[in-house]
Scaffold this motif. Structure first.
Motif, PDB file in Angstrom:
ATOM      1  N   PHE A  15       7.316  -2.009  -5.143  1.00  0.00           N
ATOM      2  CA  PHE A  15       7.428  -3.470  -5.060  1.00  0.00           C
ATOM      3  C   PHE A  15       6.301  -4.041  -4.214  1.00  0.00           C
ATOM      4  N   GLY A  16       5.812  -5.210  -4.635  1.00  0.00           N
ATOM      5  CA  GLY A  16       4.644  -5.787  -3.982  1.00  0.00           C
ATOM      6  C   GLY A  16       3.430  -4.905  -4.108  1.00  0.00           C
ATOM      7  N   SER A  17       3.257  -4.248  -5.242  1.00  0.00           N
ATOM      8  CA  SER A  17       2.239  -3.207  -5.389  1.00  0.00           C
ATOM      9  C   SER A  17       0.897  -3.766  -5.855  1.00  0.00           C
ATOM     10  N   PRO A  18      -0.207  -3.307  -5.248  1.00  0.00           N
ATOM     11  CA  PRO A  18      -1.532  -3.672  -5.744  1.00  0.00           C
ATOM     12  C   PRO A  18      -1.979  -2.789  -6.911  1.00  0.00           C
ATOM     13  N   PHE A  53      -6.937  -0.097  -7.550  1.00  0.00           N
ATOM     14  CA  PHE A  53      -5.828   0.789  -7.914  1.00  0.00           C
ATOM     15  C   PHE A  53      -5.374   0.675  -9.365  1.00  0.00           C
ATOM     16  N   GLY A  54      -6.126  -0.038 -10.194  1.00  0.00           N
ATOM     17  CA  GLY A  54      -5.856  -0.008 -11.621  1.00  0.00           C
ATOM     18  C   GLY A  54      -4.654  -0.792 -12.073  1.00  0.00           C
ATOM     19  N   THR A  55      -3.978  -0.281 -13.078  1.00  0.00           N
ATOM     20  CA  THR A  55      -2.951  -0.991 -13.833  1.00  0.00           C
ATOM     21  C   THR A  55      -1.869  -1.615 -12.961  1.00  0.00           C
ATOM     22  N   ASP A  56      -1.524  -2.839 -13.280  1.00  0.00           N
ATOM     23  CA  ASP A  56      -0.450  -3.552 -12.590  1.00  0.00           C
ATOM     24  C   ASP A  56       0.882  -2.859 -12.887  1.00  0.00           C
ATOM     25  N   PRO A  57       1.609  -2.402 -11.870  1.00  0.00           N
ATOM     26  CA  PRO A  57       2.856  -1.670 -12.131  1.00  0.00           C
ATOM     27  C   PRO A  57       3.951  -2.482 -12.822  1.00  0.00           C
ATOM     28  N   VAL A  58       3.893  -3.809 -12.778  1.00  0.00           N
ATOM     29  CA  VAL A  58       4.918  -4.588 -13.494  1.00  0.00           C
ATOM     30  C   VAL A  58       4.482  -4.925 -14.921  1.00  0.00           C
ATOM     31  N   SER A  59       3.311  -4.454 -15.332  1.00  0.00           N
ATOM     32  CA  SER A  59       2.831  -4.724 -16.687  1.00  0.00           C
ATOM     33  C   SER A  59       3.466  -3.782 -17.697  1.00  0.00           C
ATOM     34  N   THR A  60       3.493  -4.220 -18.932  1.00  0.00           N
ATOM     35  CA  THR A  60       4.011  -3.382 -20.011  1.00  0.00           C
ATOM     36  C   THR A  60       3.201  -2.099 -20.141  1.00  0.00           C
ATOM     37  N   TYR A  81       0.820  -1.209   0.000  1.00  0.00           N
ATOM     38  CA  TYR A  81       0.000   0.000   0.000  1.00  0.00           C
ATOM     39  C   TYR A  81       0.857   1.263   0.000  1.00  0.00           C
ATOM     40  N   GLY A  82       2.112   1.150   0.446  1.00  0.00           N
ATOM     41  CA  GLY A  82       3.024   2.284   0.379  1.00  0.00           C
ATOM     42  C   GLY A  82       3.246   2.782  -1.032  1.00  0.00           C
ATOM     43  N   THR A  83       3.043   1.924  -2.037  1.00  0.00           N
ATOM     44  CA  THR A  83       3.180   2.369  -3.422  1.00  0.00           C
ATOM     45  C   THR A  83       2.074   3.347  -3.789  1.00  0.00           C
ATOM     46  N   VAL A  84       0.902   3.177  -3.172  1.00  0.00           N
ATOM     47  CA  VAL A  84      -0.199   4.115  -3.398  1.00  0.00           C
ATOM     48  C   VAL A  84       0.137   5.467  -2.768  1.00  0.00           C
ATOM     49  N   VAL A  85       0.764   5.416  -1.585  1.00  0.00           N
ATOM     50  CA  VAL A  85       1.194   6.645  -0.907  1.00  0.00           C
ATOM     51  C   VAL A  85       2.198   7.407  -1.772  1.00  0.00           C
TER      52      VAL A  85
END
Length: 323
Positions: free
Chosen positions: A228-231, A274-281, A186-190
């Motif tokens: 990392f470990g982002s939703p 939270f939408g798009t997967d951050p590891v996706s193209t 969840y820190g990635t959202v922050v």
């Protein structure tokens, strides 16, 4: 549909933090490099008092957790034992470091669970060596893993101004250091909200570009953001973060977060998910290898993910291995 369903799951398992007596935070003037030791001492004393008050209240678990934070050699730039607690701990020489990593934690991180967060910060600092300092930034009230709040940006929006303000403090303490944000779960959202709100604070797109050119405002002023470990971040792509920083993303092969639906839905006027997967193209981040670890293993000593995160912080980007 899955995101919407998740919001109505009963949350009786989510633990509420009891009202444990604690002192108000130590009163400190603006901290300068010359005052760091004074700030550290004041916050250790505050932690000792918080431990005493918690013990008198009969909460020996909280008392034990906070008592360890009062130990000699612990360096807290800020500390607040009220409620779930806030703490900003420093590893290394913050005023002289060439590189500074700010760790932003995810859900269920509080004073009672702080040691697992601290262990990751300590492991990263040891991997960086004397060139680097690490900040364990528990500067916001994290949501529970099993709670409605963990599915929305509400807590992140509240945290974003605090994170932006802290980064400005770092610039005053060490204007020569290159700062990276390392954001977990969840820190990635922050971190995404902090980047986006910095852009919005500059006004329109045109005025933001002009202000960046003139004074560096309108962006967080950091070199890298590692997710990392982002939703998901709430942004559809890296461009949606409106940052000049390099944006990285990684996910361990055994991380359950991969099974979280990467979608957004409107539910009674609130955006859930939270939408798009951050590891996706589609997201467009630089994807780094994170090994075979699970959701809590990214900063595990000797791990592929720790090595790559350290390389990002140190600016050794050509040596980062990719997924």
């Amino acid at each position: 549909m899955l995101v919407t369903a998740a919001v109505v799951v009963p949350v009786s398992a989510a633990a509420a933090h009891p009202e444990i007596p604690a002192p108000a935070p130590a009163r400190l003037t603006a901290v300068s490099p010359a005052m760091l030791d004074e700030a550290y001492a004041a916050n250790r004393a505050n932690a000792a008092e918080a431990a005493r008050m918690a013990a008198d209240h009969g909460d020996h678990g909280r008392a034990s957790a906070v008592r360890s934070m009062a130990a000699p050699g612990r360096h807290f730039l800020s500390f607040d034992a009220r409620g779930s607690g806030r703490a900003v701990e420093i590893f290394g020489d913050l005023a002289k470091a060439e590189r500074v990593a700010v760790l932003v934690p995810g859900s269920d991180t509080n004073l009672d669970t702080y040691e697992r967060f601290r262990a990751g910060a300590d492991a990263l600092h040891k991997r960086l060596g004397i060139r680097g300092a690490v900040v364990a930034w528990l500067g916001y009230e994290t949501p529970g893993t099993i709670s409605p709040e963990v599915l929305t940006t509400g807590r992140a929006k509240d945290a974003a101004p605090e994170l932006r303000g802290f980064i400005r403090e770092l610039e005053a303490l060490n204007p020569h250091a290159r700062v990276s944000l390392l954001c977990h779960s969840y820190g990635t959202v922050v971190c995404a909200e902090a980047a986006e709100s910095a852009f919005q604070a500059a006004g329109s797109v045109r005025s933001a570009v002009a202000s960046r050119a003139a004074s560096g405002e309108g962006d967080l002023g950091i070199s890298d953001i590692a997710l990392f470990g982002s939703p998901g971040t709430g942004a559809d792509s890296v461009a949606g973060l409106h940052t000049d920083a390099r944006v990285w993303a990684g996910r361990g092969a055994d991380d359950w977060i991969a099974d979280v639906p990467h979608a957004k839905a409107d539910l009674f006027g609130t955006t859930v998910g939270f939408g798009t997967d951050p590891v996706s193209t589609d997201f467009g981040a630089r994807v780094f290898a994170a090994g075979d670890g699970g959701h809590s293993d990214y900063l595990k000593p000797g791990s592929v993910s720790l090595d790559n995160l350290a390389r990002i912080v140190l600016g050794e980007t050509s040596e980062v291995t990719h997924a």
